[in-house]
Design an enzyme around this catalytic site. Sequence first.
Site, PDB file in Angstrom:
ATOM      1  CD  GLU A 268      -2.508   1.267   2.717  1.00 58.48           C
ATOM      2  OE1 GLU A 268      -3.473   2.051   2.834  1.00 58.48           O
ATOM      3  OE2 GLU A 268      -2.135   0.508   3.637  1.00 58.48           O
ATOM      4  CE  LYS A 327      -8.654   1.304   2.775  1.00 62.70           C
ATOM      5  NZ  LYS A 327      -7.666   1.598   3.839  1.00 62.70           N
ATOM      6  CB  CYS A 379      -4.906  -1.133   4.470  1.00 60.80           C
ATOM      7  SG  CYS A 379      -4.316  -1.026   6.187  1.00 60.80           S
TER       8      CYS A 379
END
Length: 507
Positions: A268, A327, A379
């Site tokens: 990430e 995301k 994540c």
Amino acid sequence: MLSPAFRIPPLLSAALACASGAVMVLGFAPFGWYAFVLIGLLGFLVALNGASPRIGFLRGWLFGVGLMGFGVFWIRISLNEFGNMDTWVAHLLAGLFVSTIALFFGFVGWLVRRLDRGPAWRVPLLLFPGLYLLVEWLRGWLFTGFPWLSLGYTQIDGPLGGFAPIIGVYGVGLLILMSAGLLWGLLRWSARGRVLAALGLVVVWGGGMLLKQVTWTAPSGQGFRAAVVQASIPQSMKWDPDLLVSTMEIYWELTERNLDADLVVWPETAIPDFLHHVRDVLIDPMAARARQEGTEIVLGIPVMESDTGRHFNALLSLGSREDLYAKRHLVPFGEFMPLKTWLGPLVDLFQVPISDFSRGSAERPLLAVGDRLAGVSICYEDAFPAEVSQALPEAEFLINVSNDAWFGDSLAPHQHLEMARMRALENGRYLLRATNTGISAIIDQRGRVLGMVPSFVRGDFATEVRPYVGATPYVRLGNAPAIGLAAGLVLLGVGFVRLAPSRSADG
């Protein structure tokens, strides 16, 4: 529930509630001693015995303080060491967070004691399992959700893990709760009741062991070689613009020694700068080299929209084709500020780099990686099982990138890896996990770690990955069976309140 002879003093019951929550942490990674979860749940049941609804709430809250206090107090690391807060402020806010999450468990205690009427077996077998699981599910989505330490994760290596591809992590958690109720009966019921409880345990745990042998999805075509790289850049240095070049040199060195692989995955925000800033000098040359070598590269990078100024936490795939995923499930206070109009001043207090991300708009978490589709999560997103499963059945494998450096050398990276393993098992897909400082790993379709790069080690791991097709029952049905069964247990238990005559809390 228990006879008066087995009652324990109030202060001892309160201490037992807190200790029971604390001992539950031993069931999760890195310990993995899942029997301690059953011990903790039994202790919680004992602590609730004979309590009024108000005291039941208090003891449930203490149970939650023990579980979350020992299990997730690592959040203070991100506040203190990387959020530039004074130590006492970080500890105070971490304690406030734990105390708030513990209210969910207080709600369980209150409801159990409020509804405790009728046959004594009703609480351990019906109300307690159903209510605990429903509140755990509620905790997983209310106010964006905090699904950490859901009970089912403790069974990733245990017998009940065989149920995960059918009913998911919440369903496995419900079976753990029902097992605790059966253990309660094994200790407390009459001879006939103990026999039935023992049979129930054999059926549930034996069934899980048998289900571990079942294959729900099938390999598709030839496998490919994949590598995950871990640069182990300290979080305190990650966003220093003067270190961008040296950071990229480290990642490219790790990548170069894996250019014989078909796919290389970076963590990430591996590139700590916006895509448009590094497109010409880094991304395009790297994509050209990847095409030349016949390799695909997937990396984390922030992306800014030129027309709106909004920026996203994104995954970018390079090589034979380019694709991008932004995301969708952001971390409150870390990636966006909830109630920004009122809480805006806290942005300066937290001092998190690029902490005002916008939510991605993709309907499903899919990323084109060469001629294959991957189900991707960034994540925290892999903590939400229903969101990961949205990529199936099209996704042939899964990718998760993360930056657990925020939480230092704590339980967090181990717990997060455990979640990723459960996602692989639920979906019947290989999962490639690349993190900044660890733990990076490649996981097979049964949730087994094939190899890893440990925390705070600069390195890489590569192995053969098999693409899979098909869908597990969990992918098709989601959390509905588990939540429906939990609700059914509660409704059945509440039915006994109406049918049975009122009785004392002794049962």
